[in-house]
Design a protein around this motif. Sequence first.
Motif, PDB file in Angstrom:
ATOM      1  N   PRO A 156       0.826  -1.217   0.000  1.00  0.00           N
ATOM      2  CA  PRO A 156       0.000   0.000   0.000  1.00  0.00           C
ATOM      3  C   PRO A 156       0.856   1.261   0.000  1.00  0.00           C
ATOM      4  N   THR A 157       0.291   2.317  -0.566  1.00  0.00           N
ATOM      5  CA  THR A 157       1.026   3.565  -0.722  1.00  0.00           C
ATOM      6  C   THR A 157       0.811   4.500   0.471  1.00  0.00           C
ATOM      7  N   ASP A 158       1.427   5.666   0.429  1.00  0.00           N
ATOM      8  CA  ASP A 158       1.370   6.669   1.492  1.00  0.00           C
ATOM      9  C   ASP A 158      -0.081   7.043   1.825  1.00  0.00           C
ATOM     10  N   PRO A 159      -0.525   6.858   3.067  1.00  0.00           N
ATOM     11  CA  PRO A 159      -1.914   7.188   3.420  1.00  0.00           C
ATOM     12  C   PRO A 159      -2.272   8.640   3.123  1.00  0.00           C
ATOM     13  N   TYR A 160      -1.319   9.542   3.272  1.00  0.00           N
ATOM     14  CA  TYR A 160      -1.593  10.954   2.988  1.00  0.00           C
ATOM     15  C   TYR A 160      -2.010  11.139   1.539  1.00  0.00           C
ATOM     16  N   ARG A 161      -1.291  10.522   0.615  1.00  0.00           N
ATOM     17  CA  ARG A 161      -1.599  10.674  -0.808  1.00  0.00           C
ATOM     18  C   ARG A 161      -2.928  10.004  -1.148  1.00  0.00           C
ATOM     19  N   VAL A 162      -3.200   8.855  -0.530  1.00  0.00           N
ATOM     20  CA  VAL A 162      -4.475   8.182  -0.777  1.00  0.00           C
ATOM     21  C   VAL A 162      -5.625   9.049  -0.276  1.00  0.00           C
ATOM     22  N   TRP A 163      -5.515   9.518   0.958  1.00  0.00           N
ATOM     23  CA  TRP A 163      -6.571  10.360   1.546  1.00  0.00           C
ATOM     24  C   TRP A 163      -6.784  11.626   0.724  1.00  0.00           C
ATOM     25  N   LEU A 164      -5.698  12.309   0.358  1.00  0.00           N
ATOM     26  CA  LEU A 164      -5.804  13.547  -0.405  1.00  0.00           C
ATOM     27  C   LEU A 164      -6.503  13.287  -1.735  1.00  0.00           C
ATOM     28  N   SER A 165      -6.106  12.242  -2.431  1.00  0.00           N
ATOM     29  CA  SER A 165      -6.722  11.946  -3.723  1.00  0.00           C
ATOM     30  C   SER A 165      -8.196  11.600  -3.572  1.00  0.00           C
ATOM     31  N   GLU A 166      -8.544  10.844  -2.540  1.00  0.00           N
ATOM     32  CA  GLU A 166      -9.939  10.451  -2.363  1.00  0.00           C
ATOM     33  C   GLU A 166     -10.822  11.660  -2.048  1.00  0.00           C
ATOM     34  N   VAL A 167     -10.331  12.587  -1.261  1.00  0.00           N
ATOM     35  CA  VAL A 167     -11.099  13.799  -0.983  1.00  0.00           C
ATOM     36  C   VAL A 167     -11.280  14.602  -2.266  1.00  0.00           C
ATOM     37  N   MET A 168     -10.220  14.747  -3.044  1.00  0.00           N
ATOM     38  CA  MET A 168     -10.305  15.502  -4.292  1.00  0.00           C
ATOM     39  C   MET A 168     -11.237  14.845  -5.311  1.00  0.00           C
ATOM     40  N   LEU A 169     -11.274  13.523  -5.314  1.00  0.00           N
ATOM     41  CA  LEU A 169     -12.040  12.792  -6.330  1.00  0.00           C
ATOM     42  C   LEU A 169     -13.526  12.716  -6.027  1.00  0.00           C
ATOM     43  N   ALA A 198     -13.418   3.795   4.174  1.00  0.00           N
ATOM     44  CA  ALA A 198     -13.236   2.468   3.591  1.00  0.00           C
ATOM     45  C   ALA A 198     -12.139   2.479   2.533  1.00  0.00           C
ATOM     46  N   ALA A 199     -12.123   3.516   1.695  1.00  0.00           N
ATOM     47  CA  ALA A 199     -11.123   3.586   0.622  1.00  0.00           C
ATOM     48  C   ALA A 199      -9.715   3.690   1.189  1.00  0.00           C
ATOM     49  N   VAL A 200      -9.514   4.553   2.173  1.00  0.00           N
ATOM     50  CA  VAL A 200      -8.179   4.723   2.747  1.00  0.00           C
ATOM     51  C   VAL A 200      -7.766   3.458   3.507  1.00  0.00           C
ATOM     52  N   ALA A 201      -8.695   2.860   4.247  1.00  0.00           N
ATOM     53  CA  ALA A 201      -8.367   1.633   4.987  1.00  0.00           C
ATOM     54  C   ALA A 201      -7.918   0.532   4.033  1.00  0.00           C
ATOM     55  N   ALA A 202      -8.621   0.383   2.902  1.00  0.00           N
ATOM     56  CA  ALA A 202      -8.289  -0.676   1.951  1.00  0.00           C
ATOM     57  C   ALA A 202      -7.033  -0.360   1.159  1.00  0.00           C
ATOM     58  N   ILE A 203      -6.968   0.847   0.583  1.00  0.00           N
ATOM     59  CA  ILE A 203      -5.903   1.173  -0.367  1.00  0.00           C
ATOM     60  C   ILE A 203      -4.591   1.487   0.349  1.00  0.00           C
ATOM     61  N   ALA A 204      -4.668   2.216   1.457  1.00  0.00           N
ATOM     62  CA  ALA A 204      -3.444   2.628   2.150  1.00  0.00           C
ATOM     63  C   ALA A 204      -2.962   1.614   3.179  1.00  0.00           C
TER      64      ALA A 204
END
Length: 348
Positions: free
Chosen positions: A34-47, A129-135
């Motif tokens: 899994p990648t950096d949680p910060y980048r995952v969270w930031l992208s999910e909020v933007m998307l 859910a997205a951050v928990a799974a992806i990050a």
Amino acid sequence: MPVDSAVAIPEMLLAWYDRSARRLPWRAPPGTPPTDPYRVWLSEVMLQQTTVAAVGRYFAEFTRRWPTVGALAAAADEDVMSAWAGLGYYARARNLIACARAVAAAGGRFPDTEAGLRALPGVGDYTAAAVAAIAFGRRAVVVDANVERVVARLFAIDTPLPGGKSRIREGADSITPDARAGDFAQAMMDLGATICTPKRPACAICPIREHCAGFALGDPERLPVKAAKAARPTRKGTAFWLESDGHVLLVRRPDKGMLGGMRALPSGPWTDEEPGLVGAPATSNWQEVGNVAHIFTHFALDLSVRSSTAHDRSAEGEWWPIDRINDAGLPTLFAKAAAVAQKARGKR
């Protein structure tokens, strides 16, 4: 759904994802940690309610200026809001700041569970859910609009939305694997974005077509069934372009409400009736120079643009250089109003 299908679908979908995953700047390659949680969270909020194409340059700029959650937490509110300008749904930007500061205050590490993530400001069920799974690789049921469409077709769920959402989530839960949870979530998103599209889905190349009840019924495009939309009302408003010696007056909108916290042209109320000069920043000879039409989620806005020249700078606000107006971080509505005023200005 038969047990063999519940096992086969994630296997087939992950094999397809390994070959066909979209390359996105916030993603780790398929099968990697899994990648950096910060980048995952930031992208999910933007998307949220925004396309991948629109988010790309904003994500690049945010991660350039604020490469960590601590850096974002330390940023000035106005800088973050200005950087967000044009991305829309500005409550997301305010929540972004609040969440970054909550994470920084807790030591700079994101919680690694859905429950912990949901406790953060502005983080709802989907984002958690997205951050928990992806990050973090946690098994989580991730259902965005693309996944919703895939699952509705896969299980032929014809209960009109939003009533069908619980059945759709149950369907998504039944095929979500324990292993590679993040890759599976992103594979479902990619399938909806590139193959199981709203119109003319490319069923011929779908990796899970043989398990799709909607395809078997012969008309997957009709799913999911959406409730009829209510008519969108139209409101009216006025934006004021007040200039003085090469500068224009800008104000900061209240934190609560539409476009909260953003720099903007002064504006009166947005109401059913034409407000005229209500809310004008100064008593002046206001000339109407054009109109701007803008669509918000729940209403359309017809904005009259009025222009005048100030004899002094007693009006409250920020006098911004007109030749740098594109650097002011105006939201799209007021950027369009400024363009109308500048066009009229050039004709004088």
